[in-house]
Design a protein around this motif. Structure first.
Motif, PDB file in Angstrom:
ATOM      1  N   VAL A 136      24.352   9.847  -9.925  1.00 20.46           N
ATOM      2  CA  VAL A 136      24.291  11.286 -10.150  1.00 20.46           C
ATOM      3  C   VAL A 136      23.349  11.551 -11.323  1.00 20.46           C
ATOM      4  N   ALA A 137      22.614  12.665 -11.255  1.00 22.19           N
ATOM      5  CA  ALA A 137      21.698  13.034 -12.340  1.00 22.19           C
ATOM      6  C   ALA A 137      22.519  13.475 -13.548  1.00 22.19           C
ATOM      7  N   ARG A 138      22.208  12.894 -14.693  1.00 27.46           N
ATOM      8  CA  ARG A 138      22.893  13.219 -15.946  1.00 27.46           C
ATOM      9  C   ARG A 138      21.855  13.492 -17.023  1.00 27.46           C
ATOM     10  N   THR A 139      22.190  14.417 -17.924  1.00 33.12           N
ATOM     11  CA  THR A 139      21.286  14.716 -19.036  1.00 33.12           C
ATOM     12  C   THR A 139      21.414  13.640 -20.112  1.00 33.12           C
ATOM     13  N   LEU A 140      20.442  13.639 -21.012  1.00 32.65           N
ATOM     14  CA  LEU A 140      20.521  12.697 -22.130  1.00 32.65           C
ATOM     15  C   LEU A 140      21.646  13.082 -23.088  1.00 32.65           C
ATOM     16  N   LEU A 141      21.970  14.371 -23.183  1.00 32.54           N
ATOM     17  CA  LEU A 141      23.135  14.745 -23.978  1.00 32.54           C
ATOM     18  C   LEU A 141      24.384  14.114 -23.376  1.00 32.54           C
ATOM     19  N   TRP A 142      24.537  14.181 -22.072  1.00 34.26           N
ATOM     20  CA  TRP A 142      25.680  13.546 -21.421  1.00 34.26           C
ATOM     21  C   TRP A 142      25.668  12.041 -21.685  1.00 34.26           C
ATOM     22  N   LEU A 143      24.491  11.422 -21.644  1.00 32.57           N
ATOM     23  CA  LEU A 143      24.391   9.986 -21.910  1.00 32.57           C
ATOM     24  C   LEU A 143      24.961   9.665 -23.292  1.00 32.57           C
ATOM     25  N   GLY A 144      24.633  10.486 -24.279  1.00 28.25           N
ATOM     26  CA  GLY A 144      25.189  10.289 -25.617  1.00 28.25           C
ATOM     27  C   GLY A 144      26.693  10.497 -25.640  1.00 28.25           C
ATOM     28  N   GLN A 145      27.155  11.560 -25.000  1.00 29.96           N
ATOM     29  CA  GLN A 145      28.589  11.822 -24.940  1.00 29.96           C
ATOM     30  C   GLN A 145      29.316  10.681 -24.236  1.00 29.96           C
ATOM     31  N   HIS A 146      28.734  10.187 -23.150  1.00 32.05           N
ATOM     32  CA  HIS A 146      29.361   9.100 -22.392  1.00 32.05           C
ATOM     33  C   HIS A 146      29.416   7.812 -23.217  1.00 32.05           C
ATOM     34  N   THR A 147      28.410   7.586 -24.004  1.00 32.27           N
ATOM     35  CA  THR A 147      28.402   6.398 -24.851  1.00 32.27           C
ATOM     36  C   THR A 147      29.506   6.492 -25.899  1.00 32.27           C
ATOM     37  N   VAL A 148      29.681   7.659 -26.484  1.00 36.96           N
ATOM     38  CA  VAL A 148      30.802   7.867 -27.408  1.00 36.96           C
ATOM     39  C   VAL A 148      32.113   7.620 -26.662  1.00 36.96           C
ATOM     40  N   HIS A 149      32.221   8.130 -25.437  1.00 39.38           N
ATOM     41  CA  HIS A 149      33.438   7.911 -24.649  1.00 39.38           C
ATOM     42  C   HIS A 149      33.699   6.428 -24.430  1.00 39.38           C
ATOM     43  N   GLU A 150      32.673   5.678 -24.081  1.00 38.40           N
ATOM     44  CA  GLU A 150      32.851   4.234 -23.878  1.00 38.40           C
ATOM     45  C   GLU A 150      33.481   3.583 -25.111  1.00 38.40           C
ATOM     46  N   GLY A 151      32.949   3.919 -26.276  1.00 36.13           N
ATOM     47  CA  GLY A 151      33.503   3.362 -27.507  1.00 36.13           C
ATOM     48  C   GLY A 151      34.939   3.784 -27.737  1.00 36.13           C
ATOM     49  N   GLU A 152      35.214   5.079 -27.595  1.00 32.65           N
ATOM     50  CA  GLU A 152      36.564   5.598 -27.819  1.00 32.65           C
ATOM     51  C   GLU A 152      37.557   5.027 -26.810  1.00 32.65           C
ATOM     52  N   HIS A 153      37.154   4.974 -25.570  1.00 29.88           N
ATOM     53  CA  HIS A 153      38.043   4.486 -24.514  1.00 29.88           C
ATOM     54  C   HIS A 153      38.410   3.021 -24.749  1.00 29.88           C
ATOM     55  N   HIS A 154      37.420   2.226 -25.112  1.00 25.07           N
ATOM     56  CA  HIS A 154      37.697   0.804 -25.300  1.00 25.07           C
ATOM     57  C   HIS A 154      38.411   0.526 -26.622  1.00 25.07           C
ATOM     58  N   LEU A 155      38.276   1.388 -27.595  1.00 25.34           N
ATOM     59  CA  LEU A 155      39.149   1.302 -28.772  1.00 25.34           C
ATOM     60  C   LEU A 155      40.598   1.508 -28.353  1.00 25.34           C
ATOM     61  N   MET A 156      40.829   2.458 -27.469  1.00 25.55           N
ATOM     62  CA  MET A 156      42.163   2.682 -26.932  1.00 25.55           C
ATOM     63  C   MET A 156      42.658   1.433 -26.199  1.00 25.55           C
ATOM     64  N   ASP A 157      41.778   0.804 -25.428  1.00 31.49           N
ATOM     65  CA  ASP A 157      42.161  -0.411 -24.710  1.00 31.49           C
ATOM     66  C   ASP A 157      42.608  -1.503 -25.679  1.00 31.49           C
ATOM     67  N   VAL A 158      41.856  -1.677 -26.757  1.00 27.52           N
ATOM     68  CA  VAL A 158      42.207  -2.687 -27.764  1.00 27.52           C
ATOM     69  C   VAL A 158      43.546  -2.349 -28.420  1.00 27.52           C
ATOM     70  N   ARG A 159      43.686  -1.103 -28.815  1.00 25.35           N
ATOM     71  CA  ARG A 159      44.901  -0.699 -29.514  1.00 25.35           C
ATOM     72  C   ARG A 159      46.150  -0.748 -28.638  1.00 25.35           C
ATOM     73  N   ARG A 160      45.992  -0.463 -27.365  1.00 18.92           N
ATOM     74  CA  ARG A 160      47.193  -0.484 -26.526  1.00 18.92           C
ATOM     75  C   ARG A 160      47.649  -1.907 -26.240  1.00 18.92           C
ATOM     76  N   GLN A 161      46.759  -2.866 -26.379  1.00 16.56           N
ATOM     77  CA  GLN A 161      47.169  -4.261 -26.235  1.00 16.56           C
ATOM     78  C   GLN A 161      48.017  -4.707 -27.413  1.00 16.56           C
ATOM     79  N   TRP A 162      47.678  -4.202 -28.596  1.00 16.03           N
ATOM     80  CA  TRP A 162      48.288  -4.718 -29.826  1.00 16.03           C
ATOM     81  C   TRP A 162      48.940  -3.638 -30.667  1.00 16.03           C
ATOM     82  N   GLY A 163      48.912  -2.390 -30.218  1.00 18.96           N
ATOM     83  CA  GLY A 163      49.389  -1.284 -31.026  1.00 18.96           C
ATOM     84  C   GLY A 163      50.862  -1.130 -31.155  1.00 18.96           C
TER      85      GLY A 163
END
Length: 163
Positions: A136-163
């Motif tokens: 799907v066509a995505r803007t570069l702003l979305w690309l930045g937002q999605h990259t932030v999401h990747e980081g936040e989401h995987h922080l959640m993944d780490v924390r839920r394993q050991w939180g």
């Protein structure tokens, strides 16, 4: 995708919010990993370890930088899939040195944050064909937002394993 149903992340960050949020990922991963007793342990065979998630985020930052560069040079480029599952195996994520991974994550976040900070409205509106979850066509702003999401989401993944 405008909101992640699993973690609740909303794709609402303004362009000026993306760079500091990217820069903050390194410290947040360092903090999260400090509380993990075994960075290499997978809680289940199909669930990555904390170290594997951290390696993945580092590589997402690198790949997104390449995609950003391509989108600035090419009209409506097609971004190749990063091969996340294959990369975890071929790059031996779970055998990498945690301190080096965190350093590389911080460096990649800084490079990408600096690149996003330099973009104006016209550049942020440029699009590329993003491959996930379907092309799907995505803007570069979305690309930045999605990259932030990747980081936040995987922080959640780490924390839920050991939180």
């Amino acid at each position: 995708m405008d909101q992640c149903v699993e973690c609740g992340f909303g794709y609402t960050a303004r362009a000026d919010e993306v760079p500091p949020r990217l820069r903050g990922l390194a410290g947040r991963f360092t903090e999260a990993l400090a509380g993990v007793p075994d960075l290499r342990r997978r809680p289940a065979p199909e669930v990555w370890s904390a170290l594997e998630y951290t390696c993945h985020v580092r590589d997402v930052l690198r790949v997104q930088r390449e995609r950003l560069d391509l989108a600035l040079r090419t009209d409506v480029p097609e971004f190749a899939p990063m091969g996340r599952d294959e990369l975890a195996v071929t790059a031996a994520y779970n055998r990498q040195e945690p301190a080096a991974v965190l350093d590389a994550l911080g460096a990649a976040a800084e490079v990408l944050a600096t690149a996003f900070a330099a973009l104006g409205p016209a550049e942020l509106a440029r699009t590329g064909l993003y491959p996930w979850p379907h092309p799907v066509a995505r803007t570069l702003l979305w690309l930045g937002q999605h990259t932030v999401h990747e980081g936040e989401h995987h922080l959640m993944d780490v924390r839920r394993q050991w939180g």
